[in-house]
Write an enzyme that holds these catalytic residues in place. Sequence first.
Site, PDB file in Angstrom:
ATOM      1  N   LYS A  19       0.892  -1.172   0.000  1.00 24.72           N
ATOM      2  CA  LYS A  19       0.000   0.000   0.000  1.00 24.72           C
ATOM      3  C   LYS A  19       0.924   1.214   0.000  1.00 24.72           C
ATOM      4  O   LYS A  19       1.666   1.451   0.954  1.00 24.72           O
ATOM      5  CB  LYS A  19      -0.887  -0.029   1.247  1.00 24.72           C
ATOM      6  CG  LYS A  19      -1.925   1.049   1.268  1.00 24.72           C
ATOM      7  CD  LYS A  19      -1.477   2.202   2.149  1.00 24.72           C
ATOM      8  CE  LYS A  19      -2.394   3.373   2.074  1.00 24.72           C
ATOM      9  NZ  LYS A  19      -1.819   4.535   1.418  1.00 24.72           N
ATOM     10  N   GLU A  45       7.060  -0.299  12.779  1.00 25.01           N
ATOM     11  CA  GLU A  45       8.155   0.683  12.851  1.00 25.01           C
ATOM     12  C   GLU A  45       7.483   2.043  12.970  1.00 25.01           C
ATOM     13  O   GLU A  45       6.993   2.588  11.984  1.00 25.01           O
ATOM     14  CB  GLU A  45       9.026   0.616  11.590  1.00 25.01           C
ATOM     15  CG  GLU A  45       9.664  -0.741  11.329  1.00 25.01           C
ATOM     16  CD  GLU A  45      10.684  -1.135  12.381  1.00 25.01           C
ATOM     17  OE1 GLU A  45      11.215  -0.244  13.075  1.00 25.01           O
ATOM     18  OE2 GLU A  45      10.925  -2.345  12.531  1.00 25.01           O
ATOM     19  N   CYS A  52      12.049   9.440  10.966  1.00 23.43           N
ATOM     20  CA  CYS A  52      11.692   8.866  12.275  1.00 23.43           C
ATOM     21  C   CYS A  52      12.857   8.973  13.232  1.00 23.43           C
ATOM     22  O   CYS A  52      12.661   9.069  14.437  1.00 23.43           O
ATOM     23  CB  CYS A  52      11.261   7.417  12.095  1.00 23.43           C
ATOM     24  SG  CYS A  52      12.424   6.469  11.121  1.00 23.43           S
ATOM     25  N   GLU A  92       6.570  13.719  18.759  1.00 26.24           N
ATOM     26  CA  GLU A  92       7.320  13.797  17.510  1.00 26.24           C
ATOM     27  C   GLU A  92       6.797  14.972  16.686  1.00 26.24           C
ATOM     28  O   GLU A  92       5.614  14.995  16.347  1.00 26.24           O
ATOM     29  CB  GLU A  92       7.102  12.484  16.756  1.00 26.24           C
ATOM     30  CG  GLU A  92       7.846  12.390  15.470  1.00 26.24           C
ATOM     31  CD  GLU A  92       7.538  11.083  14.755  1.00 26.24           C
ATOM     32  OE1 GLU A  92       6.355  10.704  14.668  1.00 26.24           O
ATOM     33  OE2 GLU A  92       8.486  10.453  14.275  1.00 26.24           O
TER      34      GLU A  92
END
Length: 480
Positions: free
Chosen positions: A173, A248, A282, A383
């Site tokens: 995807k 992840e 990340c 984040e």
Amino acid sequence: MIHEKMLIGGKWVESKKGDVIEVINPATEEIFADVPLADKSDVEDAVNAADSAFLSWSRLSPFERGKYLRKASELVLKRSKDIARVLTMEQGKPLAEAEGEVIKSANILRYYAEEGERIYGRIIANEEPDFESMVIYQPIGVAAAISPWNYPVELLAWKVGAALAAGCTLVAKLPSETPLSPLAFIKCLVDVGLPEGVLNAVTGPGSVIGSVLISSPIVKKIAFTGSTEVGREVLKGSADTLKKVSLELGGSLPMIVCKDCNLDAAVSGAVRRSFRNMGQICIAINRIYVEREIYEEFIERFAQATKKLVIGNGLTDKCDLGPMCTLAGVKKTITHIQDAIEKGAKIVCGGKRPEGSKFEKGYFFEPTILRDVNHSMLVMQEETFGPLVGVMPFDTLDEAVELANDTRYGLAAIVFTQDISTARRLCRDIEAGNVAVNNVDAGVINAPYGGWKDSGFGFEHGPEGLYEYLHIKHIRIRYL
Ligand code: NAD
């Protein structure tokens, strides 16, 4: 206007309903491409195609599977400039960075071609005579890959390389913001003759496509890279079919700078890892803790070096930083800055859109350093996924560790010190899946990469990344 199709069962196809998703160039805000918007039935077709291809692909020897991956790796390298161009157009990163990502992705395919040949089993002695145990590894079945837009080619390559080398077939995807470069990468695998259905790619809304993949009893494994919030939904949704899941997820990376460090290396590392790809990594540095004796000097040198970064249109300008990929990302960065300022932080540099007519359009933002921060602020807890970093002093190593560990994330950390005992202690005490010492890149393709805490579980990279796609089977034999 560019138009690309999805890949289902070896054919490039439109969505059955004919709907499309538009792709925006974040440097100009122009819509320059579209791709199909898949619905449930398109995704089911892709899953069925992967299922039909599984038996024959899984029964090829790893050497045969490796041949396809090696050839595709070479073709990706040959087409790297073209793929990089489209990656920059849809994601924003400067062309050289985009090309670096594509080359790395080619290397990943080659690495997993080789690693696939090293899936060894074990023979285990039994207590009784004439008995023996054998451990073998077998591909898990149809896998699904869901990945985000920040490294749209590389994050897909991790999953394609490992899944196909293991003998799984895959439905990918692709991210809606950046579907074109992963499609161009996938085209390389198709063009070297990968058998139909081994790799399928669908484009469309995450919630629709995700829910088909997650609830399908045919899909045996989900490899998800993305936000912690969506990762949690993926895990919940996978419970009914008890799929293997690797997650992840997001991070909030702490960098600890000790007074005995090589300050030049620490400063240039901080600039690179805080602002590369506009902080949309990340493992971008979100928080820097500097030993008090060198706090002021570090901030001054960090700001000086940051101000030298050149911002521009990654396609046409020679620049260090392009725009952010999405307007939502710019808004989130501004929210985190405002929150910090309301709570007492000060802007050292950045904090606004760059000035000048060439920045009137596009999701540009200046790389921003905050000081006088504390852990009540979003920038030090959540984040940002933008070009923003908070810097704060520490007095003792215990305090540095406590601050580094004081978020819900545990993806990676960075330590700068010349003292081996300090380095060893920090590496032991920091709660993260990856720690880089005196360098700023904790991820290499042949070593395991995964998070702790809310940064997820499971691995990408290395043999561990490959074993995510393999079942273990114990066979106990009696020799009569
Ligand atoms: P996101 O979670 O919004 O989306 C990730 C992918 O999931 C996209 O393809 C999206 O379409 C899809 N998706 C959305 N809703 C879904 C649903 N309900 N079910 C299934 N799939 C769904 O993340 P994002 O904003 O695109 O990416 C940024 C995030 O990714 C950041 O948090 C970043 O830290 C994380 N990330 C992690 C790593 C890592 O290795 N740990 C690497 C890169 C990015």
